[in-house]
Design a protein around this motif. Structure first.
Motif, mmCIF file in Angstrom:
data_model
loop_
_atom_site.group_PDB
_atom_site.id
_atom_site.type_symbol
_atom_site.label_atom_id
_atom_site.label_comp_id
_atom_site.label_asym_id
_atom_site.label_seq_id
_atom_site.Cartn_x
_atom_site.Cartn_y
_atom_site.Cartn_z
ATOM 1 N N PRO A 1 -8.653 7.274 0.742
ATOM 2 C CA PRO A 1 -8.357 5.887 0.173
ATOM 3 C C PRO A 1 -9.148 5.664 -1.160
ATOM 4 O O PRO A 1 -8.354 5.133 -2.124
ATOM 5 C CB PRO A 1 -8.544 4.843 1.105
ATOM 6 N N SER A 2 -10.215 6.045 -1.183
ATOM 7 C CA SER A 2 -11.164 5.637 -2.586
ATOM 8 C C SER A 2 -10.672 6.759 -3.468
ATOM 9 O O SER A 2 -10.438 6.441 -4.751
ATOM 10 C CB SER A 2 -12.630 6.085 -2.234
ATOM 11 N N ALA A 3 -10.340 7.837 -3.145
ATOM 12 C CA ALA A 3 -10.058 8.978 -4.413
ATOM 13 C C ALA A 3 -8.541 8.670 -4.596
ATOM 14 O O ALA A 3 -8.380 8.880 -5.900
ATOM 15 C CB ALA A 3 -9.816 10.490 -3.466
ATOM 16 N N LEU B 1 -1.409 -0.427 1.281
ATOM 17 C CA LEU B 1 -2.291 0.649 1.600
ATOM 18 C C LEU B 1 -3.628 0.032 1.922
ATOM 19 O O LEU B 1 -4.062 -0.964 1.080
ATOM 20 C CB LEU B 1 -2.714 1.584 0.269
ATOM 21 N N ASP B 2 -4.230 0.292 2.916
ATOM 22 C CA ASP B 2 -5.314 -0.004 3.393
ATOM 23 C C ASP B 2 -6.576 0.997 2.833
ATOM 24 O O ASP B 2 -6.849 1.982 3.533
ATOM 25 C CB ASP B 2 -5.655 -0.222 5.044
ATOM 26 N N GLY C 1 -0.841 -1.442 -3.179
ATOM 27 C CA GLY C 1 0.592 -1.081 -2.673
ATOM 28 C C GLY C 1 1.566 -0.331 -3.592
ATOM 29 O O GLY C 1 1.032 -0.462 -4.872
ATOM 30 N N VAL C 2 2.406 0.278 -3.120
ATOM 31 C CA VAL C 2 3.091 1.100 -3.771
ATOM 32 C C VAL C 2 4.720 0.906 -3.459
ATOM 33 O O VAL C 2 4.987 0.425 -2.372
ATOM 34 C CB VAL C 2 2.917 2.581 -3.560
ATOM 35 N N ILE C 3 5.552 1.221 -4.263
ATOM 36 C CA ILE C 3 7.027 1.174 -4.010
ATOM 37 C C ILE C 3 7.484 2.551 -3.514
ATOM 38 O O ILE C 3 7.090 3.568 -4.227
ATOM 39 C CB ILE C 3 7.775 0.822 -5.388
ATOM 40 N N VAL C 4 8.297 2.693 -2.288
ATOM 41 C CA VAL C 4 8.867 3.966 -1.992
ATOM 42 C C VAL C 4 10.201 3.800 -1.619
ATOM 43 O O VAL C 4 10.742 2.525 -1.439
ATOM 44 C CB VAL C 4 8.000 4.444 -0.439
ATOM 45 N N ASP C 5 10.925 4.915 -1.368
ATOM 46 C CA ASP C 5 12.528 4.850 -1.009
ATOM 47 C C ASP C 5 12.389 4.446 0.355
ATOM 48 O O ASP C 5 11.558 4.832 1.200
ATOM 49 C CB ASP C 5 12.992 6.136 -1.430
ATOM 50 N N GLU D 1 3.349 -4.658 6.454
ATOM 51 C CA GLU D 1 2.493 -5.937 6.304
ATOM 52 C C GLU D 1 1.350 -5.722 5.591
ATOM 53 O O GLU D 1 0.716 -4.682 5.664
ATOM 54 C CB GLU D 1 2.460 -6.454 7.702
ATOM 55 N N SER D 2 0.733 -6.650 4.884
ATOM 56 C CA SER D 2 -0.413 -6.764 4.267
ATOM 57 C C SER D 2 -1.419 -6.664 5.121
ATOM 58 O O SER D 2 -1.526 -7.117 6.383
ATOM 59 C CB SER D 2 -0.609 -7.818 3.232
ATOM 60 N N PHE D 3 -2.477 -6.077 4.791
ATOM 61 C CA PHE D 3 -3.934 -5.722 5.700
ATOM 62 C C PHE D 3 -4.896 -6.829 5.433
ATOM 63 O O PHE D 3 -4.849 -7.639 4.435
ATOM 64 C CB PHE D 3 -4.535 -4.572 5.192
#
Length: 194
Positions: free
Chosen positions: A78-80, A158-159, A167-171, A192-194
């Motif tokens: 996640p950090s990378a 993303l957590d 967060g990101v937009i995906v298909d 849902e948000s973390f």
């Protein structure tokens, strides 16, 4: 060393450092933590490629290289990902925005960056931010996800372990595959948000 020599009355001496025959890359390999799971590395790279699928290939390749370089330097997945994409001077460009990061009161940032994120994801309809009675950032992002659903897109949270809402937009039709890739890479994702 001169001051220590005077302080201890000439009794402070140190042997010269030992010379080594190791190359700089061998020394760096020893300093970096060893990763036993090469599958996670491949999954992280595939996940990063899936996220940059909407932007030009050259820019996407640059961002993926940045993420993988951060991972090789010892960052967790996640950090990378966040450091590779969000590092201001060399990270993602506004016109090719992939990852949106907001704090709990980042309404102005969301209002400014959300239209760029929508445009970079391939949605041709411009997004106009309307809070519509939403009082918190998770509610604003939930409304944003509902707006995106009309165009076959979803906003995936993303957590990343921090306090920001990333967060990101995906298909929508690739949501399952991207969620599975994120899990293999060690990144928790959710609608849902973390």
């Amino acid at each position: 060393m001169g001051i220590l020599d005077r302080l201890f009355g000439g009794r402070f001496t140190m042997p010269p450092p030992e010379e080594t025959n190791l190359s700089a890359s061998a020394i760096m390999k020893e300093l970096r933590p060893e990763r036993s799971d090469s599958g996670q590395k491949k999954a992280l790279e595939a996940f990063a490629w899936a996220l940059v699928a909407f932007i030009p290939e050259k820019e996407g390749a640059r961002l993926v290289r940045r993420v993988m370089r951060r991972y090789a330097m010892g960052d967790d997945a996640p950090s990378a990902l966040t450091e590779g994409f969000l590092n201001d001077p060399k990270g993602q460009k506004l016109e090719h925005l992939v990852l949106l990061s907001l704090d709990w009161r980042g309404y102005d940032v969301f209002e400014y960056k959300a239209p760029y994120l929508v445009s970079a994801s391939g949605v041709k309809v411009p997004y106009a931010c309307v809070r519509e009675g939403a009082s918190s950032m998770p509610e604003v992002l939930h409304n944003f996800d509902h707006w995106l659903a009309r165009f076959g897109k979803r906003y995936l949270h993303l957590d990343t372990g921090g306090e920001n809402y990333d967060g990101v937009i995906v298909d929508a039709d690739r949501l399952g595959a991207i969620t599975e890739l994120a899990g293999r890479a060690g990144i928790n994702v959710s609608l849902e948000s973390f």
